[in-house]
Design an enzyme around this catalytic site. Sequence first.
Site, PDB file in Angstrom:
ATOM      1  N   ASP A 116       9.122  -3.664  -0.703  1.00 54.71           N
ATOM      2  CA  ASP A 116       9.285  -2.210  -0.651  1.00 54.71           C
ATOM      3  C   ASP A 116       9.051  -1.843   0.817  1.00 54.71           C
ATOM      4  O   ASP A 116       7.921  -1.607   1.241  1.00 54.71           O
ATOM      5  CB  ASP A 116       8.254  -1.563  -1.582  1.00 54.71           C
ATOM      6  CG  ASP A 116       8.470  -0.080  -1.742  1.00 54.71           C
ATOM      7  OD1 ASP A 116       9.630   0.367  -1.753  1.00 54.71           O
ATOM      8  OD2 ASP A 116       7.461   0.653  -1.847  1.00 54.71           O
ATOM      9  N   ALA A 135       0.826  -1.220   0.000  1.00 56.05           N
ATOM     10  CA  ALA A 135       0.000   0.000   0.000  1.00 56.05           C
ATOM     11  C   ALA A 135       0.857   1.265   0.000  1.00 56.05           C
ATOM     12  O   ALA A 135       1.923   1.260   0.600  1.00 56.05           O
ATOM     13  CB  ALA A 135      -0.903  -0.021   1.234  1.00 56.05           C
ATOM     14  N   PRO A 136       0.408   2.328  -0.665  1.00 57.27           N
ATOM     15  CA  PRO A 136      -0.883   2.514  -1.325  1.00 57.27           C
ATOM     16  C   PRO A 136      -1.008   1.914  -2.724  1.00 57.27           C
ATOM     17  O   PRO A 136      -2.079   2.021  -3.309  1.00 57.27           O
ATOM     18  CB  PRO A 136      -1.018   4.043  -1.372  1.00 57.27           C
ATOM     19  CG  PRO A 136       0.384   4.550  -1.410  1.00 57.27           C
ATOM     20  CD  PRO A 136       1.204   3.577  -0.622  1.00 57.27           C
ATOM     21  N   GLY A 137       0.048   1.314  -3.281  1.00 55.55           N
ATOM     22  CA  GLY A 137      -0.196   0.472  -4.445  1.00 55.55           C
ATOM     23  C   GLY A 137       0.474   0.834  -5.760  1.00 55.55           C
ATOM     24  O   GLY A 137       0.277   0.121  -6.745  1.00 55.55           O
ATOM     25  N   GLY A 138       1.254   1.894  -5.796  1.00 50.68           N
ATOM     26  CA  GLY A 138       1.870   2.301  -7.069  1.00 50.68           C
ATOM     27  C   GLY A 138       2.665   1.178  -7.722  1.00 50.68           C
ATOM     28  O   GLY A 138       2.511   0.913  -8.923  1.00 50.68           O
ATOM     29  N   LYS A 139       3.488   0.502  -6.920  1.00 51.84           N
ATOM     30  CA  LYS A 139       4.345  -0.535  -7.518  1.00 51.84           C
ATOM     31  C   LYS A 139       3.521  -1.774  -7.868  1.00 51.84           C
ATOM     32  O   LYS A 139       3.821  -2.460  -8.849  1.00 51.84           O
ATOM     33  CB  LYS A 139       5.518  -0.863  -6.588  1.00 51.84           C
ATOM     34  CG  LYS A 139       6.422   0.346  -6.376  1.00 51.84           C
ATOM     35  CD  LYS A 139       7.596   0.057  -5.504  1.00 51.84           C
ATOM     36  CE  LYS A 139       8.297   1.346  -5.104  1.00 51.84           C
ATOM     37  NZ  LYS A 139       7.523   2.157  -4.122  1.00 51.84           N
ATOM     38  N   CYS A 145      12.700   4.003   0.260  1.00 47.90           N
ATOM     39  CA  CYS A 145      12.900   5.389  -0.170  1.00 47.90           C
ATOM     40  C   CYS A 145      13.763   6.105   0.869  1.00 47.90           C
ATOM     41  O   CYS A 145      13.652   7.313   1.051  1.00 47.90           O
ATOM     42  CB  CYS A 145      11.570   6.097  -0.424  1.00 47.90           C
ATOM     43  SG  CYS A 145      10.489   6.187   1.005  1.00 47.90           S
TER      44      CYS A 145
HETATM   45  C1  LIG Z   1       7.063   2.074   1.654  1.00 45.62           C
HETATM   46  S1  LIG Z   1       5.435   1.660   2.013  1.00 45.62           S
HETATM   47  C2  LIG Z   1       4.984   0.705   0.600  1.00 45.62           C
HETATM   48  C3  LIG Z   1       4.672   1.533  -0.619  1.00 45.62           C
HETATM   49  C4  LIG Z   1       4.107   0.686  -1.750  1.00 45.62           C
HETATM   50  N1  LIG Z   1       4.979  -0.395  -2.115  1.00 45.62           N
HETATM   51  C5  LIG Z   1       3.799   1.498  -2.988  1.00 45.62           C
HETATM   52  O1  LIG Z   1       4.532   1.423  -3.977  1.00 45.62           O
HETATM   53  O2  LIG Z   1       2.797   2.211  -2.968  1.00 45.62           O
HETATM   54  C6  LIG Z   1       5.613   0.440   3.248  1.00 45.62           C
HETATM   55  C7  LIG Z   1       4.327  -0.255   3.643  1.00 45.62           C
HETATM   56  O3  LIG Z   1       4.679  -1.330   4.517  1.00 45.62           O
HETATM   57  C8  LIG Z   1       3.577  -1.581   5.361  1.00 45.62           C
HETATM   58  N2  LIG Z   1       4.106  -2.417   6.472  1.00 45.62           N
HETATM   59  C9  LIG Z   1       4.925  -2.031   7.492  1.00 45.62           C
HETATM   60  N3  LIG Z   1       5.261  -3.086   8.245  1.00 45.62           N
HETATM   61  C10 LIG Z   1       4.659  -4.169   7.683  1.00 45.62           C
HETATM   62  C11 LIG Z   1       4.629  -5.562   8.012  1.00 45.62           C
HETATM   63  N4  LIG Z   1       5.326  -6.063   9.050  1.00 45.62           N
HETATM   64  N5  LIG Z   1       3.883  -6.378   7.245  1.00 45.62           N
HETATM   65  C12 LIG Z   1       3.184  -5.907   6.179  1.00 45.62           C
HETATM   66  N6  LIG Z   1       3.173  -4.599   5.834  1.00 45.62           N
HETATM   67  C13 LIG Z   1       3.908  -3.745   6.568  1.00 45.62           C
HETATM   68  C14 LIG Z   1       3.097  -0.196   5.730  1.00 45.62           C
HETATM   69  O4  LIG Z   1       1.745  -0.234   6.133  1.00 45.62           O
HETATM   70  C15 LIG Z   1       3.312   0.576   4.422  1.00 45.62           C
HETATM   71  O5  LIG Z   1       2.125   0.638   3.696  1.00 45.62           O
END
Ligand SMILES: C[S@@+](CC[C@H](N)C(=O)[O-])C[C@H]1O[C@@H](n2cnc3c(N)ncnc32)[C@H](O)[C@@H]1O
Length: 256
Positions: free
Chosen positions: A140, A69-73, A193
């Site tokens: 990510d 989330a939020p899902g771009g990748k 990032c």
């Molecule tokens: C950098 S963001 C991801 C962005 C996403 N890949 C995108 O391109 O939109 C990291 C995400 O990891 C989630 N997160 C953090 N710890 C986590 C865990 N232990 N298990 C699953 N998701 C986790 C957070 O809720 C957050 O949405």
Amino acid sequence: MNPDFFDFYSRHYGDRWPLLLEAFLEKTNSIKLQFSDSLEPYFLDEASQFAAQCLEVEPGMSVLDMCAAPGGKSLVLASTLAGEGTLQCNDRSPERRIRLQHALENTLPADWRSIIKVTGYDASRFGLHCKESYDRILLDAPCSSERHVVQSPKHLAQWSEKRTKRLSIEQGSLLASAVDALSVGGVVVYSTCALSPLENDAVVQKIMKKRKGKIRLMEISLGFEGAERTEFGVHILPDRCKGRGPIFCAKLEKID
Ligand SMILES: C[S@@+](CC[C@H](N)C(=O)[O-])C[C@H]1O[C@@H](n2cnc3c(N)ncnc32)[C@H](O)[C@@H]1O
């Protein structure tokens, strides 16, 4: 103001740190993902698209986006699969999963969506419960997001060196989980990032030791003018890549 924040990054980036700070305040270099006129567009930093493309997904593969989330990748991965194979988009945060669902439902054609499953597991458990199950995994990871920190007085005040160390440990356990959930011959891309070296090369260095003999480092093409090779991956930073990034990515193949 948080002098610890500025000291920490000045120590790592030296004379370059003020240039990076300046670049953070400029507009991101985004691209528009739009798969038909009747679907919503999604704007994504080109460096994020690059990280997802590094995974080299092919139609028919079983793919896991561990922290989606939020899902771009996820949109980039889904458009490459184009309805063939499986894509699991996982994120632990219920609020962020709502944004993820919205992006998938409103940006992707129905036949591409049909192979997608959204889940809310703690990603550090995949290695235990779904051993050797996926051809490709994108991790990510949650990270310091310094670009966001410098633009938010609240997050800047909360920043501490302890926090980046804690995140590094969490990222290490997520990456170990990703490696264990990969089938032999499968590939994981680890991306953040973050600017903090503790959250980038240091995490990869640790997993190379921890899973020695099980994984090998793969080379990533630089992708953009100004992108930089680090010891284990590639760093795209906005001061040298025309506003793109920050994105760090490293790629590993499971060999045993
Ligand atoms: C950098 S963001 C991801 C962005 C996403 N890949 C995108 O391109 O939109 C990291 C995400 O990891 C989630 N997160 C953090 N710890 C986590 C865990 N232990 N298990 C699953 N998701 C986790 C957070 O809720 C957050 O949405």
